[in-house]
Design a protein around this motif. Structure first.
Motif, PDB file in Angstrom:
ATOM      1  N   GLY A 373     -28.125 -15.748 -33.452  1.00  0.00           N
ATOM      2  CA  GLY A 373     -27.141 -16.625 -32.848  1.00  0.00           C
ATOM      3  C   GLY A 373     -27.388 -16.942 -31.390  1.00  0.00           C
ATOM      4  N   ASN A 374     -27.087 -18.144 -31.030  1.00  0.00           N
ATOM      5  CA  ASN A 374     -27.296 -18.650 -29.673  1.00  0.00           C
ATOM      6  C   ASN A 374     -26.242 -18.042 -28.746  1.00  0.00           C
ATOM      7  OD1 ASN A 374     -27.462 -20.184 -27.326  1.00  0.00           O
ATOM      8  ND2 ASN A 374     -28.015 -22.050 -28.429  1.00  0.00           N
ATOM      9  N   VAL A 375     -26.678 -17.123 -27.905  1.00  0.00           N
ATOM     10  CA  VAL A 375     -25.720 -16.421 -27.050  1.00  0.00           C
ATOM     11  C   VAL A 375     -25.228 -17.295 -25.910  1.00  0.00           C
ATOM     12  CG1 VAL A 375     -26.599 -14.125 -27.628  1.00  0.00           C
ATOM     13  CG2 VAL A 375     -27.626 -15.400 -25.736  1.00  0.00           C
ATOM     14  N   SER A 376     -26.050 -18.296 -25.496  1.00  0.00           N
ATOM     15  CA  SER A 376     -25.616 -19.153 -24.394  1.00  0.00           C
ATOM     16  C   SER A 376     -24.480 -20.074 -24.796  1.00  0.00           C
ATOM     17  CB  SER A 376     -26.803 -19.983 -23.868  1.00  0.00           C
ATOM     18  OG  SER A 376     -27.248 -20.899 -24.870  1.00  0.00           O
ATOM     19  N   ARG A 377     -24.333 -20.314 -26.075  1.00  0.00           N
ATOM     20  CA  ARG A 377     -23.253 -21.164 -26.591  1.00  0.00           C
ATOM     21  C   ARG A 377     -22.137 -20.333 -27.266  1.00  0.00           C
ATOM     22  NH1 ARG A 377     -26.302 -26.389 -29.353  1.00  0.00           N
ATOM     23  NH2 ARG A 377     -27.394 -27.110 -27.458  1.00  0.00           N
ATOM     24  N   ASN A 378     -22.147 -19.043 -26.963  1.00  0.00           N
ATOM     25  CA  ASN A 378     -21.099 -18.150 -27.522  1.00  0.00           C
ATOM     26  C   ASN A 378     -21.189 -18.044 -29.034  1.00  0.00           C
ATOM     27  OD1 ASN A 378     -18.914 -16.365 -27.258  1.00  0.00           O
ATOM     28  ND2 ASN A 378     -17.408 -17.988 -27.649  1.00  0.00           N
ATOM     29  N   ASN A 379     -22.406 -18.152 -29.548  1.00  0.00           N
ATOM     30  CA  ASN A 379     -22.614 -18.005 -30.995  1.00  0.00           C
ATOM     31  C   ASN A 379     -23.429 -16.756 -31.317  1.00  0.00           C
ATOM     32  OD1 ASN A 379     -21.252 -20.335 -31.817  1.00  0.00           O
ATOM     33  ND2 ASN A 379     -23.024 -21.627 -31.370  1.00  0.00           N
ATOM     34  N   GLY A 380     -23.371 -15.778 -30.425  1.00  0.00           N
ATOM     35  CA  GLY A 380     -24.143 -14.559 -30.675  1.00  0.00           C
ATOM     36  C   GLY A 380     -23.814 -13.940 -32.025  1.00  0.00           C
ATOM     37  N   SER A 381     -24.844 -13.524 -32.750  1.00  0.00           N
ATOM     38  CA  SER A 381     -24.637 -12.910 -34.074  1.00  0.00           C
ATOM     39  C   SER A 381     -23.851 -11.611 -33.928  1.00  0.00           C
ATOM     40  CB  SER A 381     -25.977 -12.639 -34.750  1.00  0.00           C
ATOM     41  OG  SER A 381     -26.692 -13.839 -34.944  1.00  0.00           O
ATOM     42  N   PRO A 382     -22.946 -11.332 -34.869  1.00  0.00           N
ATOM     43  CA  PRO A 382     -22.137 -10.111 -34.773  1.00  0.00           C
ATOM     44  C   PRO A 382     -22.986  -8.854 -34.964  1.00  0.00           C
ATOM     45  CG  PRO A 382     -21.760 -11.198 -36.871  1.00  0.00           C
ATOM     46  CD  PRO A 382     -22.595 -12.137 -36.052  1.00  0.00           C
ATOM     47  N   ASP A 383     -22.773  -7.877 -34.075  1.00  0.00           N
ATOM     48  CA  ASP A 383     -23.472  -6.600 -34.224  1.00  0.00           C
ATOM     49  C   ASP A 383     -22.525  -5.583 -34.853  1.00  0.00           C
ATOM     50  OD1 ASP A 383     -21.807  -6.497 -32.077  1.00  0.00           O
ATOM     51  OD2 ASP A 383     -23.176  -5.410 -30.760  1.00  0.00           O
ATOM     52  N   GLY A 384     -23.111  -4.608 -35.495  1.00  0.00           N
ATOM     53  CA  GLY A 384     -22.333  -3.583 -36.189  1.00  0.00           C
ATOM     54  C   GLY A 384     -23.067  -3.128 -37.432  1.00  0.00           C
ATOM     55  N   ILE A 385     -22.367  -2.407 -38.247  1.00  0.00           N
ATOM     56  CA  ILE A 385     -22.945  -1.936 -39.511  1.00  0.00           C
ATOM     57  C   ILE A 385     -22.151  -2.585 -40.634  1.00  0.00           C
ATOM     58  CG2 ILE A 385     -23.517   0.058 -40.924  1.00  0.00           C
ATOM     59  CD1 ILE A 385     -23.570   1.717 -38.387  1.00  0.00           C
ATOM     60  N   TYR A 386     -22.882  -3.353 -41.431  1.00  0.00           N
ATOM     61  CA  TYR A 386     -22.267  -4.137 -42.499  1.00  0.00           C
ATOM     62  C   TYR A 386     -22.952  -3.806 -43.824  1.00  0.00           C
ATOM     63  CZ  TYR A 386     -20.654  -6.783 -38.410  1.00  0.00           C
ATOM     64  OH  TYR A 386     -20.098  -7.147 -37.217  1.00  0.00           O
ATOM     65  N   SER A 435     -31.641 -21.539 -27.898  1.00  0.00           N
ATOM     66  CA  SER A 435     -31.792 -22.412 -29.064  1.00  0.00           C
ATOM     67  C   SER A 435     -31.566 -21.650 -30.362  1.00  0.00           C
ATOM     68  CB  SER A 435     -33.192 -23.039 -29.070  1.00  0.00           C
ATOM     69  OG  SER A 435     -33.389 -23.827 -27.914  1.00  0.00           O
ATOM     70  N   GLY A 436     -30.733 -20.661 -30.289  1.00  0.00           N
ATOM     71  CA  GLY A 436     -30.477 -19.852 -31.471  1.00  0.00           C
ATOM     72  C   GLY A 436     -29.588 -20.548 -32.478  1.00  0.00           C
ATOM     73  N   SER A 437     -29.255 -19.832 -33.522  1.00  0.00           N
ATOM     74  CA  SER A 437     -28.451 -20.381 -34.616  1.00  0.00           C
ATOM     75  C   SER A 437     -26.978 -20.374 -34.252  1.00  0.00           C
ATOM     76  CB  SER A 437     -28.682 -19.550 -35.871  1.00  0.00           C
ATOM     77  OG  SER A 437     -28.079 -18.271 -35.716  1.00  0.00           O
ATOM     78  N   HIS A 438     -26.156 -20.801 -35.240  1.00  0.00           N
ATOM     79  CA  HIS A 438     -24.708 -20.731 -35.072  1.00  0.00           C
ATOM     80  C   HIS A 438     -24.170 -19.321 -35.338  1.00  0.00           C
ATOM     81  CE1 HIS A 438     -25.365 -25.081 -35.580  1.00  0.00           C
ATOM     82  NE2 HIS A 438     -24.284 -25.204 -34.787  1.00  0.00           N
ATOM     83  N   GLY A 439     -25.051 -18.392 -35.606  1.00  0.00           N
ATOM     84  CA  GLY A 439     -24.668 -17.005 -35.833  1.00  0.00           C
ATOM     85  C   GLY A 439     -25.474 -16.327 -36.920  1.00  0.00           C
ATOM     86  N   PRO A 468     -26.216  -4.639 -23.014  1.00  0.00           N
ATOM     87  CA  PRO A 468     -24.778  -4.918 -23.145  1.00  0.00           C
ATOM     88  C   PRO A 468     -24.562  -6.383 -23.498  1.00  0.00           C
ATOM     89  CG  PRO A 468     -25.219  -3.621 -21.173  1.00  0.00           C
ATOM     90  CD  PRO A 468     -26.565  -4.049 -21.695  1.00  0.00           C
ATOM     91  N   MET A 469     -23.594  -6.584 -24.404  1.00  0.00           N
ATOM     92  CA  MET A 469     -23.345  -7.942 -24.867  1.00  0.00           C
ATOM     93  C   MET A 469     -21.836  -8.131 -25.023  1.00  0.00           C
ATOM     94  SD  MET A 469     -24.660 -10.828 -25.734  1.00  0.00           S
ATOM     95  CE  MET A 469     -26.386 -10.322 -25.858  1.00  0.00           C
ATOM     96  N   GLU A 470     -21.389  -9.334 -24.701  1.00  0.00           N
ATOM     97  CA  GLU A 470     -19.997  -9.671 -24.929  1.00  0.00           C
ATOM     98  C   GLU A 470     -19.931 -10.815 -25.932  1.00  0.00           C
ATOM     99  OE1 GLU A 470     -17.962 -10.533 -21.337  1.00  0.00           O
ATOM    100  OE2 GLU A 470     -17.915  -8.441 -20.651  1.00  0.00           O
ATOM    101  N   LEU A 471     -19.351 -10.535 -27.076  1.00  0.00           N
ATOM    102  CA  LEU A 471     -19.189 -11.545 -28.121  1.00  0.00           C
ATOM    103  C   LEU A 471     -17.716 -11.932 -28.178  1.00  0.00           C
ATOM    104  CD1 LEU A 471     -21.360  -9.902 -30.937  1.00  0.00           C
ATOM    105  CD2 LEU A 471     -22.084 -11.602 -29.247  1.00  0.00           C
TER     106      LEU A 471
END
Length: 492
Positions: A373-386, A435-439, A468-471
Motif C-alpha cells: 500500500g501507498n503510504v504517502s496517500r494513506n493507503n499503507g497495507s495493514p500490519d498484524g497477524i491475520y 506508487s504503491g497499491s490501494h492496500g 514506526p508507522m501510523e496507519l
C-alpha cells in the motif's frame, strides 16, 4: 355276767363323755383361735413386701408406716446415672386409711387352719403424703441438671473441608427438660413407685438430625458439583477445573439449598479467555532475515466464545462427571499455545523490505518481491497477524476511484489480499512509498498463480513494518492493524 356287762357299759359311757369333752375342748380351741385371727393376720401375710405375720390392724399400720418412712425414690438417666431421693427429704409419710382393715375383714378367720400355711402376698394401695415443692427442689438439685454436667445437643451440619464438604453428625447431648422430669417424679411418687427411668422423651434433641432429608439432599447436590472435573485441552499444558475451585462457587443457604454463583462461573470463563485468547496479542516473530520483530494486531488467534462456554460449563458442573474437552471457541489458531500459536506454515510479509515468503511445514515454498500500500496517500497495507479468509478467481477490485481486474485474489484483511498485478513490470524496492497499491499486496502474475494453487485457506499471515508507522485508513481500523492510529481520539 351282769357285773361284766355293767362294767363294760360304764366304760363306754366314760369314753363317750371323754370324747365329748375332747371335742368340746377342740371346738373351744378352734373358736378361740378363730377369734384371734379375726383381729390378727394369718401367718405368712405380706402387704406390699412388708410382713404383717400375726399382727393386728394397728400393728400392721405401724409396720407399714415404718416402711413408708424408709421410702427411697430413684431416678435413672438414659446414660445409666442413678440418683436417690429419700422419703424424709420430701416429708414422705404414711396416711392411714381403711385399706389394711379392709384386707383383714376379707380374711376368713374360720379358715385359720389352712390360712396358717404358705405365703400370702397382698398388693396394698398405700396412701402416702409428700411435699411436692421439696420433691421439685430435690430433683432440680440432682447432678444431671447442673451446668457443669449438661451437654447441649448439637445440630448436624455441613462442614467445608480442603476438598469439599462433609456431613458432621448431630450430637444428642444429655440436656434433660427439668419441668418434665419434675412432673414425672411427682406422678411416680404419688403412685408409690420406687424408680423412674428417664427416656428420650424428656431429653432435648438436635433440631437438625444426621438423617435430615434436606441436609442429605444438600450434601448429595454438593457432591454432584464437586465430583465434576473438567480438563481443558487448551494452551500448551491444559487447564483443570476441579472441586478446589468449584466449591468456592457454591452457596449453602440457611435451608440447605445449594446454588451455584453464576458470577463466579462468568469470572472463571473470563480468566480462561484472558489466559488463552491470543487474538490481537503481541508476539515475538523471528523473520526470514534472522532477526526478531514484535507484532500484534490483526484478527488471528484463539478466541473463546465466553457466553457459550459459560452456558456449557453451567450445565456440566452439575453432572458429577469427568469431562475432557476444548473450551468453546469461536475462533481457533494453528498451535495450542498462549505465547506463540502460529506454527510453521504461514505467509510472511516484510513491508519495509517489500518482500514476502510462504513457508509450509517450515520449508520455504515461495518468495517474491511485492508492492504494498501507498503510504504517502494513506493507503499503507495493514500490519498484524491475520489468516487467509478466502481465495477468489477472476475478481474485480473496486475502490473509490478505481476498478482492477485480477486473476488470483487471496484475502487476509478487510478488502486487502495478495493478487497478481499484470500492470506492473517492477516489484520491491521503495515503490510502495509513492506508487504503491490501494492496500493490497501486488505480486508478479506467475507467482500469484503459483501461490494461489498452494496456499490453503486459513493460513496465518504475518505482516509487519520494521520502522514506526501510523496507519489511519478505514481498512486499517477495521482490520485491527497493529499500527493503526485514531487521529480523532488523539486530538481530543
Amino acid at each position: 355276767m351282769r357285773k361284766q356287762k355293767s362294767a363294760a357299759k360304764s366304760a363306754l359311757i366314760i369314753m363317750v363323755i371323754s370324747l365329748c369333752f375332747l371335742l368340746i375342748a377342740l371346738l373351744v380351741c378352734y373358736l378361740c383361735t378363730a377369734s384371734y385371727y379375726a383381729e390378727h393376720f394369718f401367718p405368712g401375710t405380706v402387704l406390699n413386701g412388708v410382713s404383717v405375720d400375726k399382727m393386728t390392724v394397728e400393728e400392721a399400720e405401724d409396720k407399714v408406716a415404718q416402711e413408708v418412712a424408709d421410702y427411697i425414690f430413684s431416678i435413672e438417666t438414659r446414660d445409666g446415672d442413678k440418683y436417690q431421693i429419700i422419703g424424709p427429704d420430701i416429708d414422705y409419710t404414711y396416711v392411714p386409711g381403711t385399706e389394711i382393715h379392709d384386707i383383714l375383714q376379707e380374711q376368713d378367720e374360720y379358715k385359720w387352719i389352712s390360712g396358717r400355711k404358705g405365703k400370702k402376698e397382698v398388693d396394698l394401695e398405700v396412701s402416702a403424703a409428700f411435699n411436692t415443692q421439696k420433691l421439685d427442689k430435690m430433683v432440680a438439685q440432682l447432678p444431671c441438671f447442673q451446668s457443669d454436667y449438661i451437654k447441649k445437643p448439637k445440630d448436624a451440619y455441613l462442614r467445608e473441608t480442603e476438598t469439599g464438604y462433609e456431613l458432621v453428625k448431630a450430637e444428642a447431648g444429655n440436656q434433660i427438660r427439668l419441668k418434665d422430669v419434675q412432673k414425672l417424679a411427682r406422678d411416680a411418687v404419688d403412685l408409690g413407685e420406687e424408680k423412674l427411668a428417664l427416656t428420650d422423651d424428656v431429653y432435648e434433641e438436635p433440631k437438625v438430625k444426621s438423617n435430615d432429608k434436606k441436609l442429605k439432599k444438600a450434601l448429595k447436590n454438593i457432591n454432584s458439583y464437586l465430583h465434576t472435573s473438567i480438563r481443558y485441552d487448551v494452551g500448551e499444558n491444559g487447564e483443570v477445573l476441579d472441586s478446589a475451585k468449584i466449591k468456592d462457587w457454591l452457596t449453602i443457604g440457611a435451608d440447605y439449598s445449594v446454588t451455584l454463583d453464576e458470577s463466579k462461573v462468568t469470572g472463571y470463563v473470563q480468566y480462561l479467555a484472558s489466559k488463552y485468547n491470543t487474538y490481537g496479542d503481541v508476539r515475538t516473530f523471528k523473520t526470514s532475515l534472522g532477526d526478531k520483530v514484535k507484532i500484534g494486531g490483526g484478527d488471528y488467534g484463539w478466541v473463546i466464545d465466553k457466553e457459550k462456554e459459560k452456558n456449557q460449563l453451567l450445565s456440566e458442573i452439575k453432572s458429577g462427571k469427568t469431562i475432557e474437552r476444548e473450551p468453546v471457541f469461536n475462533q481457533t489458531a494453528d498451535v495450542k499455545s498462549e505465547t506463540y500459536d502460529i506454527g510453521d506454515t504461514y505467509v510472511e510479509v516484510d513491508y519495509t523490505n517489500q518482500h514476502m515468503y510462504f513457508y509450509e511445514n517450515g520449508k520455504l515454498k515461495l518468495e517474491t518481491d511485492v508492492v504494498t500500500g501507498n503510504v504517502s496517500r494513506n493507503n499503507g497495507s495493514p500490519d498484524g497477524i491475520y489468516k487467509i479468509v478466502y481465495k477468489e478467481r477472476d475478481a474485480t477490485l473496486v475502490g473509490e476511484n478505481y476498478a482492477s481486474d485480477v486473476k488470483y485474489f487471496m484475502v487476509f484483511a478487510y478488502n486487502v489480499g495478495f493478487h497478481d498485478a499484470s500492470w506492473r513490470n517492477e516489484f520491491g524496492k521503495e515503490i510502495y512509498k509513492d506508487s504503491g497499491s490501494h492496500g493490497c499486496i501486488n505480486m508478479p502474475s506467475e507467482l500469484a498463480e503459483k501461490l494461489f494453487k498452494i496456499l490453503p485457506t486459513g493460513t496465518p499471515v504475518i505482516a509487519y513494518y520494521r520502522e514506526p508507522m501510523e496507519l489511519t485508513a478505514e481498512n486499517a481500523k477495521i482490520s485491527n492493524a497493529y499500527s493503526y492510529v485514531n487521529k480523532e481520539e488523539e486530538q481530543r
